[in-house]
Scaffold this motif. Structure first.
Motif, mmCIF file in Angstrom:
data_model
loop_
_atom_site.group_PDB
_atom_site.id
_atom_site.type_symbol
_atom_site.label_atom_id
_atom_site.label_comp_id
_atom_site.label_asym_id
_atom_site.label_seq_id
_atom_site.Cartn_x
_atom_site.Cartn_y
_atom_site.Cartn_z
ATOM 1 N N TYR A 127 7.674 -2.521 -2.027
ATOM 2 C CA TYR A 127 6.893 -1.304 -1.798
ATOM 3 C C TYR A 127 7.532 -0.477 -0.693
ATOM 4 O O TYR A 127 7.759 -0.955 0.416
ATOM 5 N N THR A 128 7.853 0.788 -1.034
ATOM 6 C CA THR A 128 8.429 1.728 -0.073
ATOM 7 C C THR A 128 7.447 2.865 0.147
ATOM 8 O O THR A 128 7.321 3.764 -0.704
ATOM 9 N N PRO A 129 6.700 2.857 1.267
ATOM 10 C CA PRO A 129 5.672 3.879 1.505
ATOM 11 C C PRO A 129 6.179 5.322 1.453
ATOM 12 O O PRO A 129 5.494 6.197 0.923
ATOM 13 N N GLU A 130 7.362 5.582 2.000
ATOM 14 C CA GLU A 130 7.893 6.950 2.019
ATOM 15 C C GLU A 130 8.074 7.501 0.609
ATOM 16 O O GLU A 130 7.893 8.699 0.369
ATOM 17 N N GLU A 131 8.434 6.645 -0.314
ATOM 18 C CA GLU A 131 8.655 7.076 -1.698
ATOM 19 C C GLU A 131 7.393 6.952 -2.548
ATOM 20 O O GLU A 131 7.393 7.341 -3.716
ATOM 21 N N LYS A 132 6.339 6.372 -1.956
ATOM 22 C CA LYS A 132 5.081 6.136 -2.673
ATOM 23 C C LYS A 132 5.357 5.409 -3.988
ATOM 24 O O LYS A 132 4.878 5.800 -5.061
ATOM 25 N N GLN A 133 6.139 4.337 -3.865
ATOM 26 C CA GLN A 133 6.582 3.631 -5.069
ATOM 27 C C GLN A 133 6.616 2.122 -4.814
ATOM 28 O O GLN A 133 7.008 1.677 -3.738
ATOM 29 N N ALA A 134 6.182 1.380 -5.813
ATOM 30 C CA ALA A 134 6.228 -0.077 -5.743
ATOM 31 C C ALA A 134 6.865 -0.598 -7.021
ATOM 32 O O ALA A 134 6.469 -0.212 -8.122
ATOM 33 N N ILE A 135 7.875 -1.460 -6.864
ATOM 34 C CA ILE A 135 8.572 -2.037 -8.009
ATOM 35 C C ILE A 135 8.174 -3.501 -8.129
ATOM 36 O O ILE A 135 8.370 -4.285 -7.201
ATOM 37 N N LYS A 181 -2.691 -21.700 6.545
ATOM 38 C CA LYS A 181 -2.121 -20.838 5.512
ATOM 39 C C LYS A 181 -2.418 -19.376 5.843
ATOM 40 O O LYS A 181 -3.449 -19.057 6.428
ATOM 41 N N LEU A 182 -1.511 -18.504 5.443
ATOM 42 C CA LEU A 182 -1.664 -17.072 5.671
ATOM 43 C C LEU A 182 -2.012 -16.379 4.366
ATOM 44 O O LEU A 182 -1.487 -16.734 3.303
ATOM 45 N N GLU A 183 -2.885 -15.385 4.445
ATOM 46 C CA GLU A 183 -3.197 -14.566 3.268
ATOM 47 C C GLU A 183 -2.175 -13.436 3.209
ATOM 48 O O GLU A 183 -2.240 -12.488 3.994
ATOM 49 N N LEU A 184 -1.246 -13.534 2.295
ATOM 50 C CA LEU A 184 -0.157 -12.561 2.211
ATOM 51 C C LEU A 184 -0.293 -11.720 0.946
ATOM 52 O O LEU A 184 -0.167 -12.225 -0.168
ATOM 53 N N ASN A 185 -0.545 -10.436 1.142
ATOM 54 C CA ASN A 185 -0.698 -9.501 0.029
ATOM 55 C C ASN A 185 -0.152 -8.147 0.433
ATOM 56 O O ASN A 185 0.225 -7.916 1.587
ATOM 57 N N ILE A 186 -0.131 -7.212 -0.532
ATOM 58 C CA ILE A 186 0.197 -5.816 -0.246
ATOM 59 C C ILE A 186 -0.961 -4.968 -0.756
ATOM 60 O O ILE A 186 -1.334 -5.048 -1.928
ATOM 61 N N ASP A 187 -1.536 -4.163 0.123
ATOM 62 C CA ASP A 187 -2.594 -3.237 -0.276
ATOM 63 C C ASP A 187 -1.945 -1.909 -0.652
ATOM 64 O O ASP A 187 -1.564 -1.117 0.219
ATOM 65 N N LEU A 188 -1.809 -1.675 -1.950
ATOM 66 C CA LEU A 188 -1.154 -0.455 -2.425
ATOM 67 C C LEU A 188 -2.164 0.691 -2.513
ATOM 68 O O LEU A 188 -3.215 0.546 -3.147
ATOM 69 N N PRO A 189 -1.857 1.843 -1.888
ATOM 70 C CA PRO A 189 -2.733 3.018 -2.011
ATOM 71 C C PRO A 189 -2.853 3.477 -3.466
ATOM 72 O O PRO A 189 -1.986 3.182 -4.296
ATOM 73 N N ALA A 190 -3.898 4.218 -3.759
ATOM 74 C CA ALA A 190 -4.178 4.642 -5.138
ATOM 75 C C ALA A 190 -3.105 5.572 -5.696
ATOM 76 O O ALA A 190 -2.890 5.624 -6.916
ATOM 77 N N ASP A 191 -2.415 6.317 -4.805
ATOM 78 C CA ASP A 191 -1.431 7.294 -5.286
ATOM 79 C C ASP A 191 -0.021 6.730 -5.422
ATOM 80 O O ASP A 191 0.936 7.469 -5.671
#
Length: 202
Positions: free
Chosen positions: A89-97, A186-196
């Motif tokens: 996930y690259t926030p500047e590009e608003k893109q997640a692969i 244990k750690l809760e590891l996730n990515i919270d992706l914005p709606a856009d």
């Protein structure tokens, strides 16, 4: 001259007799913990480029198979690996692969191998293990991976990873850890992706 020869022999015997012992201790320590987190400076040198690229980030690892890397500088990027799936996930590009984990992520491959309580000796040969000013240097040579020439680890006191350096065919990647902490939870590891955010599945 005689003293130099004796010193050389002593050092050689020490090197041979302890080869792989620090690596084994490091791996055994990892088996006892549930998670690891650290702060690092990454230095990437690519053939053909005059200056190395530097990145600052954090790494979080939790068993059995989850790893998260957050790059903070010079730009922000988050890499999450769960099992065989990776999300970049690259926030500047608003893109997640989102894709199947690539074998090219050698750093991720090494850490995933370790958190599965497997020995690096399954994928590497231990070529050298010796004391240095920074800690114990461990030199590993891939058994099958032809894209990697060698990997160097520096382990400090209390089995703390200080450096990880990977030599590729035309590049090197070095991680210098300012912090490397073992955790019993244990750690809760996730990515919270914005709606856009645009999600690309490969």
């Amino acid at each position: 001259m005689g003293k130099k020869i004796i010193l050389f022999l002593i050092l050689t015997v020490f090197s041979i007799s302890t080869a792989g012992e620090v690596l084994k201790s490091f791996e055994e320590h990892l088996k006892k913990v549930k998670s690891v987190r650290g702060k690092f400076l990454q230095i990437t040198t690519i053939e053909g480029f005059d200056e190395p690229q530097t990145f600052i980030g954090k790494i979080y690892i939790t068993k059995p198979d989850t790893l998260k890397i957050i790059y903070k500088d010079p730009f922000k990027q988050i890499i999450l690996v769960k099992g065989s799936q990776s999300t970049i996930y690259t926030p500047e590009e608003k893109q997640a692969i989102i894709s199947k984990l690539s074998e090219d992520f050698i750093i991720v491959k090494i850490f995933k191998h370790l958190i599965k309580n497997k020995s690096l000796k399954e994928i590497f040969k231990v070529k050298e293990e010796k004391k240095t000013k920074e800690g114990v240097l461990i030199v590993l040579e891939p058994i099958e991976d032809k894209e990697i020439k060698k990997v160097e680890l520096i382990i400090k006191n209390k089995n703390k990873l200080y450096k990880l350096k990977i030599y590729g065919k035309d590049s090197t990647v070095e991680l210098q850890f300012a912090e490397f902490e073992y955790l019993d939870k244990k750690l809760e590891l996730n990515i919270d992706l914005p709606a856009d955010v645009e999600i690309i599945r490969q």
